[in-house]
Design a protein around this motif. Structure first.
Motif, PDB file in Angstrom:
ATOM      1  N   TRP A  14       0.837  -1.207   0.000  1.00 25.51           N
ATOM      2  CA  TRP A  14       0.000   0.000   0.000  1.00 25.51           C
ATOM      3  C   TRP A  14       0.870   1.254   0.000  1.00 25.51           C
ATOM      4  O   TRP A  14       0.628   2.192  -0.766  1.00 25.51           O
ATOM      5  N   TRP A  15       1.882   1.277   0.851  1.00 20.70           N
ATOM      6  CA  TRP A  15       2.715   2.465   1.010  1.00 20.70           C
ATOM      7  C   TRP A  15       3.469   2.801  -0.279  1.00 20.70           C
ATOM      8  O   TRP A  15       3.642   3.969  -0.630  1.00 20.70           O
ATOM      9  N   LEU A  16       3.927   1.765  -0.965  1.00 17.96           N
ATOM     10  CA  LEU A  16       4.671   1.998  -2.201  1.00 17.96           C
ATOM     11  C   LEU A  16       3.829   2.750  -3.233  1.00 17.96           C
ATOM     12  O   LEU A  16       4.347   3.549  -4.012  1.00 17.96           O
ATOM     13  N   TYR A  17       2.527   2.489  -3.250  1.00 18.77           N
ATOM     14  CA  TYR A  17       1.652   3.146  -4.218  1.00 18.77           C
ATOM     15  C   TYR A  17       1.103   4.463  -3.679  1.00 18.77           C
ATOM     16  O   TYR A  17       1.231   5.506  -4.319  1.00 18.77           O
ATOM     17  N   PHE A  18       0.495   4.421  -2.509  1.00 17.14           N
ATOM     18  CA  PHE A  18      -0.223   5.593  -2.015  1.00 17.14           C
ATOM     19  C   PHE A  18       0.662   6.554  -1.231  1.00 17.14           C
ATOM     20  O   PHE A  18       0.253   7.683  -0.957  1.00 17.14           O
ATOM     21  N   GLY A  19       1.876   6.106  -0.885  1.00 15.99           N
ATOM     22  CA  GLY A  19       2.781   7.020  -0.200  1.00 15.99           C
ATOM     23  C   GLY A  19       3.290   8.114  -1.121  1.00 15.99           C
ATOM     24  O   GLY A  19       3.309   9.297  -0.758  1.00 15.99           O
ATOM     25  N   TYR A  20       3.704   7.723  -2.342  1.00 17.49           N
ATOM     26  CA  TYR A  20       4.277   8.699  -3.266  1.00 17.49           C
ATOM     27  C   TYR A  20       3.789   8.517  -4.700  1.00 17.49           C
ATOM     28  O   TYR A  20       3.567   9.492  -5.416  1.00 17.49           O
ATOM     29  N   ALA A  21       3.643   7.283  -5.157  1.00 16.15           N
ATOM     30  CA  ALA A  21       3.385   7.031  -6.577  1.00 16.15           C
ATOM     31  C   ALA A  21       2.054   7.601  -7.039  1.00 16.15           C
ATOM     32  O   ALA A  21       1.949   8.137  -8.148  1.00 16.15           O
ATOM     33  N   SER A  22       1.002   7.478  -6.225  1.00 15.78           N
ATOM     34  CA  SER A  22      -0.312   7.959  -6.666  1.00 15.78           C
ATOM     35  C   SER A  22      -0.297   9.458  -6.918  1.00 15.78           C
ATOM     36  O   SER A  22      -0.880   9.945  -7.902  1.00 15.78           O
ATOM     37  N   ASP A  23       0.369  10.220  -6.046  1.00 16.66           N
ATOM     38  CA  ASP A  23       0.466  11.674  -6.255  1.00 16.66           C
ATOM     39  C   ASP A  23       1.285  11.988  -7.505  1.00 16.66           C
ATOM     40  O   ASP A  23       0.972  12.923  -8.247  1.00 16.66           O
ATOM     41  N   ALA A  24       2.352  11.219  -7.725  1.00 10.39           N
ATOM     42  CA  ALA A  24       3.168  11.441  -8.917  1.00 10.39           C
ATOM     43  C   ALA A  24       2.381  11.166 -10.185  1.00 10.39           C
ATOM     44  O   ALA A  24       2.503  11.884 -11.187  1.00 10.39           O
ATOM     45  N   VAL A  66       0.313   4.268 -18.602  1.00 10.48           N
ATOM     46  CA  VAL A  66       0.451   4.204 -17.137  1.00 10.48           C
ATOM     47  C   VAL A  66      -0.778   3.598 -16.479  1.00 10.48           C
ATOM     48  O   VAL A  66      -0.657   2.768 -15.572  1.00 10.48           O
ATOM     49  N   PHE A  67      -1.951   3.988 -16.937  1.00  8.55           N
ATOM     50  CA  PHE A  67      -3.162   3.542 -16.254  1.00  8.55           C
ATOM     51  C   PHE A  67      -3.724   2.262 -16.869  1.00  8.55           C
ATOM     52  O   PHE A  67      -3.801   1.234 -16.186  1.00  8.55           O
ATOM     53  N   SER A  68      -4.098   2.282 -18.132  1.00  9.64           N
ATOM     54  CA  SER A  68      -4.712   1.093 -18.726  1.00  9.64           C
ATOM     55  C   SER A  68      -3.788  -0.117 -18.691  1.00  9.64           C
ATOM     56  O   SER A  68      -4.204  -1.223 -18.337  1.00  9.64           O
ATOM     57  N   LEU A  74       8.569  -3.967 -10.228  1.00 12.19           N
ATOM     58  CA  LEU A  74       9.010  -3.678 -11.583  1.00 12.19           C
ATOM     59  C   LEU A  74       8.020  -2.781 -12.323  1.00 12.19           C
ATOM     60  O   LEU A  74       8.415  -1.962 -13.159  1.00 12.19           O
ATOM     61  N   SER A  75       6.736  -2.925 -12.008  1.00 15.78           N
ATOM     62  CA  SER A  75       5.727  -2.103 -12.670  1.00 15.78           C
ATOM     63  C   SER A  75       5.921  -0.622 -12.373  1.00 15.78           C
ATOM     64  O   SER A  75       5.641   0.233 -13.219  1.00 15.78           O
ATOM     65  N   PHE A  76       6.427  -0.315 -11.180  1.00 16.20           N
ATOM     66  CA  PHE A  76       6.696   1.094 -10.861  1.00 16.20           C
ATOM     67  C   PHE A  76       7.840   1.637 -11.700  1.00 16.20           C
ATOM     68  O   PHE A  76       7.861   2.812 -12.070  1.00 16.20           O
ATOM     69  N   GLY A  77       8.824   0.776 -11.991  1.00 14.69           N
ATOM     70  CA  GLY A  77       9.888   1.213 -12.876  1.00 14.69           C
ATOM     71  C   GLY A  77       9.349   1.564 -14.253  1.00 14.69           C
ATOM     72  O   GLY A  77       9.751   2.566 -14.863  1.00 14.69           O
ATOM     73  N   TYR A  78       8.406   0.759 -14.720  1.00 15.02           N
ATOM     74  CA  TYR A  78       7.792   1.011 -16.025  1.00 15.02           C
ATOM     75  C   TYR A  78       6.949   2.290 -16.003  1.00 15.02           C
ATOM     76  O   TYR A  78       7.065   3.139 -16.892  1.00 15.02           O
ATOM     77  N   THR A  79       6.077   2.449 -14.993  1.00 11.96           N
ATOM     78  CA  THR A  79       5.203   3.626 -14.966  1.00 11.96           C
ATOM     79  C   THR A  79       6.007   4.912 -14.812  1.00 11.96           C
ATOM     80  O   THR A  79       5.688   5.928 -15.434  1.00 11.96           O
ATOM     81  N   ARG A  80       7.064   4.887 -14.018  1.00 11.14           N
ATOM     82  CA  ARG A  80       7.879   6.091 -13.839  1.00 11.14           C
ATOM     83  C   ARG A  80       8.601   6.446 -15.139  1.00 11.14           C
ATOM     84  O   ARG A  80       8.728   7.631 -15.487  1.00 11.14           O
ATOM     85  N   LYS A  81       9.055   5.431 -15.857  1.00 11.55           N
ATOM     86  CA  LYS A  81       9.701   5.681 -17.136  1.00 11.55           C
ATOM     87  C   LYS A  81       8.718   6.313 -18.116  1.00 11.55           C
ATOM     88  O   LYS A  81       9.059   7.248 -18.863  1.00 11.55           O
ATOM     89  N   GLY A  86      10.321   9.728 -17.931  1.00 15.47           N
ATOM     90  CA  GLY A  86      11.495   9.408 -18.728  1.00 15.47           C
ATOM     91  C   GLY A  86      12.671   8.893 -17.935  1.00 15.47           C
ATOM     92  O   GLY A  86      13.773   8.764 -18.479  1.00 15.47           O
ATOM     93  N   VAL A  87      12.482   8.601 -16.653  1.00 12.73           N
ATOM     94  CA  VAL A  87      13.542   8.051 -15.808  1.00 12.73           C
ATOM     95  C   VAL A  87      12.998   6.832 -15.088  1.00 12.73           C
ATOM     96  O   VAL A  87      11.790   6.646 -14.972  1.00 12.73           O
ATOM     97  N   VAL A  88      13.880   5.988 -14.592  1.00 10.50           N
ATOM     98  CA  VAL A  88      13.468   4.792 -13.861  1.00 10.50           C
ATOM     99  C   VAL A  88      13.590   5.049 -12.365  1.00 10.50           C
ATOM    100  O   VAL A  88      14.166   6.039 -11.937  1.00 10.50           O
ATOM    101  N   SER A  89      13.036   4.136 -11.587  1.00 11.57           N
ATOM    102  CA  SER A  89      13.140   4.209 -10.136  1.00 11.57           C
ATOM    103  C   SER A  89      14.199   3.209  -9.682  1.00 11.57           C
ATOM    104  O   SER A  89      13.911   2.017  -9.554  1.00 11.57           O
ATOM    105  N   PRO A  90      15.441   3.639  -9.453  1.00 12.35           N
ATOM    106  CA  PRO A  90      16.506   2.682  -9.150  1.00 12.35           C
ATOM    107  C   PRO A  90      16.270   1.903  -7.867  1.00 12.35           C
ATOM    108  O   PRO A  90      16.626   0.726  -7.787  1.00 12.35           O
TER     109      PRO A  90
END
Length: 390
Positions: A249-259, A277-279, A324-331, A335-339
Motif C-alpha cells: 500500500w505504502w509503495l503506491y499511495f505514499g508517493y506514486a499515486s500523487d506522482a 500508465v493507467f490502462s 518492476l511495474s513502478f519502474g515502467y510507470t515512472r519511465k 522518462g527516468v526509472v526508479s533505481p
C-alpha cells in the motif's frame, strides 16, 4: 532531477492544458456513487480469480487466471473511461453502469468453471457488458471505430465462440480476444487523441481498483486462519503478512499515486499516459497484488511448513512484478526509472531460491524486511530532498 522538473511540459502542451481546464469549467470530476457500487462486482470477481489461481498456481494456472482476468479488467477500464468522458450521474447512465455490472457478475460467477461448463456464461457476460458500454457511448460520433467497437465486433464474439468450444481452442480464442482489447487503444491512437479526459478522475478510479486488490490480500491473510485455533505462530505470520500488505500500500499511495496524478495533470502527453500508465501499467500492478494475495493463502495458515516453488513464486514473484511495474510507470511518466524499486525487485528475485527451503514464516519475514527497508529508504530520500539547501 525531480519529478516536477522531468514532467514539465513544453509551451504547446501548456496551452493545450489551459484549453482543457477552460473546458472543465475549473472544476474536478469526482467518482460517483454508481461507480463505487459497480466496484463491488470487481471485489467478487477478484476473489473468484484468486480462487482459480489458488487451485492451479503453476505456470498453466497463472496463464488461465490471467486470460479470464483481462476481460474483467477491461470491462472495468471501459466503464471507467466512459464515466470519465460522460456525465454518469443520470438515471440512464446509472442503469447502464448497473447493466455492465450484471455482465461482470455473470463473468465472475463463471470463473471457477470458465474452462469447464461455464465457458459460454463467461463469454456471454463479457459481450453483454461490451454491448451496454457501446450503447452508452453511441452518441459519440464514430464510436464504433475505437476500443468500444472492438469489444462489440471482435473480442466479444471471440469470447462467446471460445465458450462454445472445448479443449485448448477455448483459452486460445480468449487470449486472442484479450490481445485484441489491449491492442485497440494503440491501433486507434490517433482517434483517441481527440477525446477530452478529466485528469483528476482517472487516478482516483485506478487507485480505488488497486485498493480492491489490496483488500483481497487481507482476505488472503485472514481467511485461511479464521476458523483455526490460532496458535501463536499463526498470529505472528498474520502480523508479518499484514506488514507486507501495508508495504505494498505504502509503495503506491505514499508517493506514486500523487506522482501519477501530477503527471496526468501537467504532461503534454496526457492521452499517452492514460494508455501506458493507467490502462496497461495498472494491469501489471493489480496482477502482482493478486499473486501476493494468493501467496498469503498458501503460507499464513502453516507458518512452520516450507513453501513449495508454486506458492513462493506467487508471493515473491508477485511482489517483484509489483515493484518492476513502478519502474515502467515512472519511465512512461518522467522518462527516468526508479533505481530503488528496481533494485528491490532484483533483490526479491535473488532471494526467492534462497528461501525456498525455509519455513513459511521465515519467507514472509524476509519479504517484509525488504519492503519495510525500501519504504524507509525512500522516505529518507524524500526528506533529504525537501530539506532547504544552505
Amino acid at each position: 532531477m525531480s519529478e516536477q522538473t522531468v514532467a514539465a511540459g513544453q509551451p504547446a502542451g501548456a496551452q493545450e492544458q489551459e484549453r482543457e481546464r477552460e473546458r472543465d469549467g475549473g472544476g474536478e470530476k469526482r467518482v460517483t456513487w454508481a461507480e463505487l457500487y459497480f466496484d463491488l462486482v470487481l471485489v467478487f470477481a477478484i476473489t473468484q480469480v484468486s480462487g482459480l489461481l489458488h487451485h492451479h498456481h503453476g505456470w498453466a494456472g497463472a496463464g488461465q487466471a490471467l486470460v479470464v482476468f483481462v476481460p474483467l479488467y477491461w470491462c472495468w477500464v471501459g466503464t471507467t473511461v466512459q464515466a470519465n468522458i460522460q456525465d454518469v450521474d443520470r438515471p440512464r447512465a446509472r442503469l447502464g453502469i448497473f447493466a455492465v455490472g450484471l455482465g461482470g457478475l455473470f463473468m465472475a460467477l463463471a470463473v471457477p468453471g470458465a474452462y469447464g461448463g461455464r465457458g459460454l456464461l463467461f463469454g456471454a457476460g463479457y459481450w453483454l457488458s461490451r454491448l451496454v458500454l457501446f450503447a452508452l457511448v453511441s452518441g459519440i460520433r464514430g464510436a464504433w471505430r475505437g476500443p468500444y467497437g472492438v469489444g462489440v465486433l471482435v473480442s466479444g464474439p471471440l469470447l462467446v465462440a471460445g465458450g462454445l468450444l472445448d479443449g485448448p481452442l477455448r483459452p486460445s480464442l480468449w487470449a486472442l480476444a484479450g490481445l485484441c482489447d489491449l491492442a485497440a487503444p494503440l491501433a486507434f491512437r490517433r482517434r483517441l487523441a481527440k477525446v477530452h479526459y478529466h485528469p483528476a478522475h482517472l487516478p482516483e478510479r485506478f487507485g480505488l481498483f488497486l485498493l480492491v486488490a489490496l483488500g483481497e490480500s487481507i482476505v488472503g491473510i485472514g481467511g485461511p486462519v479464521a476458523g483455526s485455533p490460532l496458535h501463536p505462530a499463526q498470529l505472528v505470520s498474520v502480523a508479518v503478512a499484514f506488514v507486507i500488505s501495508c508495504g505494498l500500500w505504502w509503495l503506491y499511495f505514499g508517493y506514486a499515486s500523487d506522482a501519477m496524478r501530477f503527471a496526468l495533470e501537467t504532461s503534454p502527453r496526457r492521452r499517452d499516459l492514460i494508455r501506458w500508465v493507467f490502462s496497461y501499467g495498472h494491469l501489471a500492478l493489480i496482477a502482482g497484488v493478486i499473486a501476493v494475495a494468493v501467496g498469503f493463502g498458501e503460507t499464513v495458515a502453516e507458518p512452520g511448513r516450507a513453501l513449495g516453488a508454486g506458492p513462493l513464486a506467487l508471493l515473491y514473484g508477485g511482489c517483484a512484478l509489483y515493484l518492476l511495474s513502478f519502474g515502467y510507470t515512472r519511465k512512461m511518466m518522467f522518462g527516468v526509472v526508479s533505481p530503488t524499486r528496481l533494485a528491490a525487485a532484483a533483490l526479491v528475485l535473488l532471494l526467492m531460491p534462497l528461501v525456498v527451503r525455509l519455513p513459511a514464516l521465515a519467507a514472509l519475514t524476509v519479504l517484509a524486511g525488504v519492503l519495510v527497508g525500501l519504504n524507509g529508504w525512500e522516505h529518507l530520500r524524500v526528506r533529504r530532498a525537501q530539506q532547504p539547501t544552505s
